[in-house]
Write an enzyme that holds these catalytic residues in place. Structure first.
Site, PDB file in Angstrom:
ATOM      1  N   SER A 144      90.920  24.237  30.836  1.00 24.09           N
ATOM      2  CA  SER A 144      89.942  25.213  31.329  1.00 24.09           C
ATOM      3  C   SER A 144      90.627  26.532  31.632  1.00 24.09           C
ATOM      4  CB  SER A 144      89.301  24.689  32.619  1.00 24.09           C
ATOM      5  OG  SER A 144      88.516  25.698  33.229  1.00 24.09           O
ATOM      6  N   TYR A 157      89.498  20.601  41.687  1.00 25.88           N
ATOM      7  CA  TYR A 157      89.255  20.582  40.240  1.00 25.88           C
ATOM      8  C   TYR A 157      90.285  21.411  39.475  1.00 25.88           C
ATOM      9  CZ  TYR A 157      86.767  21.825  35.874  1.00 25.88           C
ATOM     10  OH  TYR A 157      86.426  22.053  34.566  1.00 25.88           O
ATOM     11  N   LYS A 161      92.908  20.759  35.992  1.00 25.83           N
ATOM     12  CA  LYS A 161      92.859  21.471  34.705  1.00 25.83           C
ATOM     13  C   LYS A 161      94.224  22.097  34.395  1.00 25.83           C
ATOM     14  CE  LYS A 161      89.570  19.891  33.526  1.00 25.83           C
ATOM     15  NZ  LYS A 161      89.091  19.373  32.233  1.00 25.83           N
TER      16      LYS A 161
HETATM   17  N1  LIG Z   1      81.207  23.501  31.298  1.00 20.98           N
HETATM   18  C1  LIG Z   1      82.203  24.331  31.591  1.00 20.98           C
HETATM   19  O1  LIG Z   1      81.992  25.477  32.011  1.00 20.98           O
HETATM   20  C2  LIG Z   1      83.603  23.907  31.421  1.00 20.98           C
HETATM   21  C3  LIG Z   1      83.960  22.601  31.213  1.00 20.98           C
HETATM   22  N2  LIG Z   1      85.280  22.276  31.064  1.00 20.98           N
HETATM   23  C4  LIG Z   1      85.687  20.903  30.848  1.00 20.98           C
HETATM   24  O2  LIG Z   1      85.013  20.372  29.731  1.00 20.98           O
HETATM   25  C5  LIG Z   1      84.940  18.975  29.836  1.00 20.98           C
HETATM   26  C6  LIG Z   1      83.544  18.513  29.477  1.00 20.98           C
HETATM   27  O3  LIG Z   1      82.656  19.047  30.438  1.00 20.98           O
HETATM   28  P1  LIG Z   1      81.158  19.478  30.105  1.00 20.98           P
HETATM   29  O4  LIG Z   1      80.848  19.230  28.699  1.00 20.98           O
HETATM   30  O5  LIG Z   1      80.979  20.825  30.662  1.00 20.98           O
HETATM   31  O6  LIG Z   1      80.391  18.470  31.075  1.00 20.98           O
HETATM   32  P2  LIG Z   1      79.206  17.433  30.865  1.00 20.98           P
HETATM   33  O7  LIG Z   1      78.865  16.999  32.243  1.00 20.98           O
HETATM   34  O8  LIG Z   1      78.136  17.978  29.999  1.00 20.98           O
HETATM   35  O9  LIG Z   1      79.886  16.223  30.076  1.00 20.98           O
HETATM   36  C7  LIG Z   1      80.810  15.393  30.694  1.00 20.98           C
HETATM   37  C8  LIG Z   1      81.127  14.251  29.765  1.00 20.98           C
HETATM   38  O10 LIG Z   1      82.181  13.489  30.362  1.00 20.98           O
HETATM   39  C9  LIG Z   1      81.751  12.142  30.504  1.00 20.98           C
HETATM   40  N3  LIG Z   1      82.356  11.568  31.691  1.00 20.98           N
HETATM   41  C10 LIG Z   1      82.283  11.978  32.989  1.00 20.98           C
HETATM   42  N4  LIG Z   1      82.992  11.166  33.773  1.00 20.98           N
HETATM   43  C11 LIG Z   1      83.524  10.214  32.968  1.00 20.98           C
HETATM   44  C12 LIG Z   1      84.336   9.081  33.187  1.00 20.98           C
HETATM   45  N5  LIG Z   1      84.770   8.743  34.405  1.00 20.98           N
HETATM   46  N6  LIG Z   1      84.669   8.313  32.121  1.00 20.98           N
HETATM   47  C13 LIG Z   1      84.250   8.620  30.878  1.00 20.98           C
HETATM   48  N7  LIG Z   1      83.467   9.685  30.618  1.00 20.98           N
HETATM   49  C14 LIG Z   1      83.116  10.459  31.647  1.00 20.98           C
HETATM   50  C15 LIG Z   1      80.246  12.206  30.610  1.00 20.98           C
HETATM   51  O11 LIG Z   1      79.700  10.934  30.253  1.00 20.98           O
HETATM   52  P3  LIG Z   1      78.257  10.449  30.822  1.00 20.98           P
HETATM   53  O12 LIG Z   1      77.250  11.389  30.222  1.00 20.98           O
HETATM   54  O13 LIG Z   1      78.098   9.076  30.345  1.00 20.98           O
HETATM   55  O14 LIG Z   1      78.365  10.586  32.319  1.00 20.98           O
HETATM   56  C16 LIG Z   1      79.967  13.285  29.574  1.00 20.98           C
HETATM   57  O15 LIG Z   1      80.038  12.757  28.289  1.00 20.98           O
HETATM   58  C17 LIG Z   1      85.398  18.622  31.256  1.00 20.98           C
HETATM   59  O16 LIG Z   1      86.724  18.153  31.216  1.00 20.98           O
HETATM   60  C18 LIG Z   1      85.337  19.962  31.975  1.00 20.98           C
HETATM   61  O17 LIG Z   1      86.279  20.023  33.011  1.00 20.98           O
HETATM   62  C19 LIG Z   1      86.265  23.207  31.073  1.00 20.98           C
HETATM   63  C20 LIG Z   1      85.944  24.505  31.275  1.00 20.98           C
HETATM   64  C21 LIG Z   1      84.609  24.961  31.465  1.00 20.98           C
HETATM   65  C1  LIG Z   2      82.158  23.586  35.934  1.00 18.85           C
HETATM   66  C2  LIG Z   2      82.437  25.037  36.047  1.00 18.85           C
HETATM   67  O1  LIG Z   2      81.273  25.765  35.892  1.00 18.85           O
HETATM   68  C3  LIG Z   2      83.374  25.476  34.997  1.00 18.85           C
HETATM   69  O2  LIG Z   2      84.443  24.584  34.917  1.00 18.85           O
HETATM   70  C4  LIG Z   2      85.493  25.237  34.526  1.00 18.85           C
HETATM   71  O3  LIG Z   2      86.528  24.688  34.254  1.00 18.85           O
HETATM   72  C5  LIG Z   2      85.217  26.693  34.434  1.00 18.85           C
HETATM   73  O4  LIG Z   2      86.202  27.432  35.016  1.00 18.85           O
HETATM   74  C6  LIG Z   2      83.935  26.850  35.155  1.00 18.85           C
HETATM   75  O5  LIG Z   2      84.189  27.118  36.516  1.00 18.85           O
END
Ligand SMILES: NC(=O)C1=CN([C@@H]2O[C@H](COP(=O)(O)OP(=O)(O)OC[C@H]3O[C@@H](n4cnc5c(N)ncnc54)[C@H](OP(=O)(O)O)[C@@H]3O)[C@@H](O)[C@H]2O)C=CC1
Ligand SMILES: C[C@H](O)[C@@H]1OC(=O)[C@H](O)[C@@H]1O
Length: 254
Positions: A144, A157, A161
């Site tokens: 991230s 969090y 990351k």
């Molecule tokens: N959205 C953002 O702004 C940003 C996101 N990220 C990172 O991107 C990644 C994906 O996030 P994002 O797509 O936004 O979030 P979502 O909540 O849309 O998706 C999360 C995914 O992770 C799965 N998940 C959560 N906990 C577990 C677990 N314990 N074991 C297995 N699977 C799990 C969920 O499965 P289920 O649906 O079954 O719960 C889902 O498929 C994360 O690592 C997040 O930190 C990084 C930067 C920015």
């Molecule tokens: C979940 C937040 O909106 C998202 O997660 C990250 O890692 C980004 O920096 C945003 O804060």
């Protein structure tokens, strides 16, 4: 041109958001795709259906990434179904926003276990399979922008990351001799389930958007291209790298 023709790609957290977009992007580029997920059975099944509609093979494996056995189970089931692992996208993560001073111990513990320990076990299990195969591979971790900057309600969090970013740097060194490349993507703010509630605050949403030179918050699909690129032979000499995918937010100080 299809960048992942004939490859087997594994994606953790593939039921929704960035992981789902990466899984579909990989299938569009000719890969068979196995996704891991935690609890969303219907969404995982619909992701597999979308992969199959693209003419590729799909598989969903339920498992909590915080448990080391979920990693070996995911890799073993993918190998059973598709014969090999070429790419691991370590993406699953949580971000339960909370203030620092009264952060519950359980929230810190769970966030570290899912985001950092989970990535470690998944990357290690995939790497061991790739070493057994003897033909290299690619690992892409979803870190991230928060590996580089802080967040008032993300004190539990952002260290995870930064840890994922660091894991990819060390794994790149440890695995280079096996031809396994390790890189991370650093998304900015991407509209997904993880921040739906947080970004319901219109003031915050407007502030976040105002910082972005490209003028909009990200969509999950914005990550698909960068992840597919890093997973593919187009990035054959790229390892230990971190690619910001944030619309320019990080560099926008003033
Ligand atoms: N959205 C953002 O702004 C940003 C996101 N990220 C990172 O991107 C990644 C994906 O996030 P994002 O797509 O936004 O979030 P979502 O909540 O849309 O998706 C999360 C995914 O992770 C799965 N998940 C959560 N906990 C577990 C677990 N314990 N074991 C297995 N699977 C799990 C969920 O499965 P289920 O649906 O079954 O719960 C889902 O498929 C994360 O690592 C997040 O930190 C990084 C930067 C920015
Ligand atoms: C979940 C937040 O909106 C998202 O997660 C990250 O890692 C980004 O920096 C945003 O804060």
């Amino acid at each position: 041109m299809k960048l992942l023709e004939g490859k087997t790609v594994l994606v953790t957290g593939g039921s929704t958001g960035i992981g789902r977009a990466a899984a579909i992007g990989a299938a569009q580029h000719g890969a068979n795709v196995a996704i891991n997920y935690a609890s969303s059975d219907d969404k995982a099944a619909s992701c597999v259906a979308e992969i199959e509609a693209l003419g590729q093979r799909g598989l969903a494996v339920k498992g909590d990434v915080a448990l080391p056995e979920s990693a070996t189970d995911f890799v073993n089931k993918a190998v059973e179904a598709f014969g090999r692992v070429d790419v691991m996208v370590s993406n699953a993560g949580i971000c339960p926003f909370h203030a620092f001073l009264d952060m519950p111990v359980e929230t810190v513990d769970r966030t570290f276990r899912v985001n950092l320990h989970g990535a470690y076990y998944m990357v290690q299990a995939a790497a061991n399979q790739m070493v057994r195969q003897g033909q290299g591979g690619a690992i892409v971790a979803v870190s991230s922008i928060s590996a580089l900057v802080g967040g008032e309600f993300q004190t539990h969090y952002t260290p995870t990351k930064a840890g994922v970013h660091s894991l990819m740097q060390s794994a790149a060194i440890a695995l280079g001799k096996y031809g396994i490349r390790c890189n991370s993507v650093l998304p900015g703010t991407i509209l997904t389930e993880i921040n739906k509630e947080d970004l319901a605050d219109q003031d915050k949403r407007d502030r976040m958007t105002a910082r972005i030179p490209l003028g909009r918050l990200g969509e999950s699909e914005d990550l698909a291209g960068p992840i597919v690129f890093l997973a593919s032979d187009m990035a054959a000499y790229v390892t230990g790298a971190a690619l910001l995918v944030d619309g320019g937010a990080f560099v926008n100080l003033q």
